[in-house]
Scaffold this motif. Sequence first.
Motif, PDB file in Angstrom:
ATOM      1  N   ASP A   1       3.453  -4.057  -7.221  1.00 49.86           N
ATOM      2  CA  ASP A   1       4.717  -3.413  -6.882  1.00 49.86           C
ATOM      3  C   ASP A   1       4.789  -1.995  -7.446  1.00 49.86           C
ATOM      4  O   ASP A   1       5.180  -1.050  -6.748  1.00 49.86           O
ATOM      5  N   ALA A   2       4.409  -1.839  -8.712  1.00 45.73           N
ATOM      6  CA  ALA A   2       4.537  -0.532  -9.372  1.00 45.73           C
ATOM      7  C   ALA A   2       3.631   0.510  -8.726  1.00 45.73           C
ATOM      8  O   ALA A   2       4.061   1.626  -8.419  1.00 45.73           O
ATOM      9  N   ILE A   3       2.366   0.144  -8.496  1.00 51.94           N
ATOM     10  CA  ILE A   3       1.418   1.114  -7.924  1.00 51.94           C
ATOM     11  C   ILE A   3       1.789   1.427  -6.481  1.00 51.94           C
ATOM     12  O   ILE A   3       1.751   2.581  -6.044  1.00 51.94           O
ATOM     13  N   ALA A   4       2.170   0.384  -5.723  1.00 50.70           N
ATOM     14  CA  ALA A   4       2.516   0.590  -4.314  1.00 50.70           C
ATOM     15  C   ALA A   4       3.703   1.525  -4.166  1.00 50.70           C
ATOM     16  O   ALA A   4       3.717   2.410  -3.295  1.00 50.70           O
ATOM     17  N   GLY A   5       4.708   1.352  -5.010  1.00 53.96           N
ATOM     18  CA  GLY A   5       5.879   2.204  -4.916  1.00 53.96           C
ATOM     19  C   GLY A   5       5.545   3.667  -5.121  1.00 53.96           C
ATOM     20  O   GLY A   5       6.069   4.550  -4.420  1.00 53.96           O
ATOM     21  N   ARG A   6       4.669   3.959  -6.088  1.00 45.75           N
ATOM     22  CA  ARG A   6       4.320   5.349  -6.381  1.00 45.75           C
ATOM     23  C   ARG A   6       3.510   5.959  -5.236  1.00 45.75           C
ATOM     24  O   ARG A   6       3.728   7.121  -4.862  1.00 45.75           O
ATOM     25  N   ILE A   7       2.592   5.174  -4.665  1.00 43.47           N
ATOM     26  CA  ILE A   7       1.740   5.708  -3.593  1.00 43.47           C
ATOM     27  C   ILE A   7       2.557   5.931  -2.322  1.00 43.47           C
ATOM     28  O   ILE A   7       2.393   6.929  -1.619  1.00 43.47           O
ATOM     29  N   ARG A   8       3.458   5.022  -2.039  1.00 43.91           N
ATOM     30  CA  ARG A   8       4.301   5.197  -0.854  1.00 43.91           C
ATOM     31  C   ARG A   8       5.205   6.409  -1.016  1.00 43.91           C
ATOM     32  O   ARG A   8       5.436   7.160  -0.070  1.00 43.91           O
ATOM     33  N   ALA A   9       5.708   6.612  -2.208  1.00 45.97           N
ATOM     34  CA  ALA A   9       6.561   7.777  -2.453  1.00 45.97           C
ATOM     35  C   ALA A   9       5.799   9.076  -2.249  1.00 45.97           C
ATOM     36  O   ALA A   9       6.374  10.095  -1.848  1.00 45.97           O
ATOM     37  N   ALA A  10       4.489   9.028  -2.496  1.00 43.81           N
ATOM     38  CA  ALA A  10       3.651  10.221  -2.322  1.00 43.81           C
ATOM     39  C   ALA A  10       3.178  10.387  -0.879  1.00 43.81           C
ATOM     40  O   ALA A  10       2.460  11.338  -0.570  1.00 43.81           O
ATOM     41  N   GLY A  11       3.571   9.466  -0.014  1.00 45.94           N
ATOM     42  CA  GLY A  11       3.192   9.572   1.392  1.00 45.94           C
ATOM     43  C   GLY A  11       1.818   9.034   1.698  1.00 45.94           C
ATOM     44  O   GLY A  11       1.252   9.347   2.764  1.00 45.94           O
ATOM     45  N   GLY A  12       1.248   8.208   0.818  1.00 40.38           N
ATOM     46  CA  GLY A  12      -0.086   7.668   1.054  1.00 40.38           C
ATOM     47  C   GLY A  12      -0.083   6.466   1.991  1.00 40.38           C
ATOM     48  O   GLY A  12       0.925   5.769   2.159  1.00 40.38           O
ATOM     49  N   LEU A  13      -1.228   6.234   2.607  1.00 40.45           N
ATOM     50  CA  LEU A  13      -1.423   5.071   3.471  1.00 40.45           C
ATOM     51  C   LEU A  13      -1.860   3.907   2.591  1.00 40.45           C
ATOM     52  O   LEU A  13      -2.883   3.999   1.903  1.00 40.45           O
ATOM     53  N   ILE A  14      -1.091   2.812   2.575  1.00 39.51           N
ATOM     54  CA  ILE A  14      -1.326   1.770   1.592  1.00 39.51           C
ATOM     55  C   ILE A  14      -1.215   0.381   2.200  1.00 39.51           C
ATOM     56  O   ILE A  14      -0.356   0.118   3.048  1.00 39.51           O
ATOM     57  N   ASN A  15      -2.111  -0.498   1.751  1.00 40.49           N
ATOM     58  CA  ASN A  15      -2.029  -1.921   2.074  1.00 40.49           C
ATOM     59  C   ASN A  15      -2.060  -2.710   0.774  1.00 40.49           C
ATOM     60  O   ASN A  15      -2.963  -2.532  -0.043  1.00 40.49           O
TER      61      ASN A  15
END
Length: 469
Positions: A88-102
């Motif tokens: 949850d913590a890592i995903a939130g930061r990457i999504r906030a930065a506009g990264g493509l994440i799974n």
Amino acid sequence: MRFLPLFLDLSSGTIALVGNSPAAINKLQLLRSAGASVRWFSDDEDASAELLTAGGPGRVEIDTSRASDIDASQFAAVVIAYGDKRDDAIAGRIRAAGGLINVVDRPDLSNFIFPAIVDRGDVVVAIGTNGASPVLARRIREQIEALLPARLGDLAALMGRYRERFAKARHASRSLRRFWERVVDGPIGAAALAGRWREAETALARAVEDSRSPEAPSGVVFLVGAGPGDPDLLTLRALHTLQNADVIFYDDLVTQEILARARRDAELVFVGKRKGEPGIGQDAINRRLIEAASAGKQVVRLKGGDPFIFGRGGEELEQLRQAGVSAFVVPGITAALGCAAEVGLPLTFRQEATQLTFITANTSDGAEAVDWSAASNPHTTVAVYMGLSAAGTVRDRLIAAGRDPKTPVAVLVRGTRPDAKALVGRLDELPTLAVAAGSGPALLVIGEVVARSEPWRASLSRQEVEVAA
């Protein structure tokens, strides 16, 4: 559709993989097999290094720095598979930065997901369920695996090698789509899928050279039955014809779900008639079919039910023949069969219903002009098309012809569609049932077999409950 299926070019950058869980290892193997360059953020460098002995063309680099410090801008995509609260913590930061994440098994944290994949080299089929049911996606993949020829990807590769050559050689009158359809569906495709590659390539090269000359227009019309409404009741031949059509003329009984099965860039032309509104006449429909075919197009005249049962398909076929247009009929499941089957209503039954009569109440002179005497036999099931607004006349004429007023009847409205409705009662109640049914395409069924249907049995159960109460 929440997740739109796309294909990622793995040569565009490195994929970041985070975690040492079994799910992370599965994703590593998948990415490597696809040739991806992966930077694996692992907590256990020694254990991770042992896994790199597994084969795969993709390049893998182990990174033991903190995954929480990942800079998403350095990667084409990030895959996280800790399987705990760190996701949850890592995903939130990457999504906030506009990264493509799974985040594996967490579609709520992801902005892309991995589909189930059928891999045939240059042909890749992706199956997704919006992340809701990976098991269902795998089951669908298994079915598709069984359908697709093993050499399909090799055929695609062969076509790819000649694609540019054909585009440069072809005469302006030659259709790109039609040329490749003939390659896939004809002798060239058959030879390739059988492994006769020299024969297939020689024939394809010859076809490309022949395409330099003009192509004479050779249109064709298919009169296609769309069935009663459920797209899953389309025949395989109807589906194949829709996928190959240049233009589709459809009527008001054809649902949007069925039209969605057509080729995406096919021209859709509505030629139906809605009650109370002016509509295109039959002569104009015939003329437009002939004009489209004469222009060299593959034309589909799409009709609800079956084109040869109260669909005026016979008239259209005669006009096309007289104009010298090639025409073929693709039968569909007619409303009487589809709608009755949906509610468990057998239209015939041994020693009880030995005859079946189809009648339309929508004649030029109205339902009064129909000879109802042929439907007077109590062993005859009567299916009345387009009879909702004429229910009173249908009742009166049948009773006058000798049918028992207590004969079971069913009013089936919008049959096989999600909003289908079925009402049952007696013949003398038919007008009341028709009013209660509301609007929409409807079928009236009259006969003893109605008492064997699911709605009839349900009505008896409700009566028993009311009596008990």
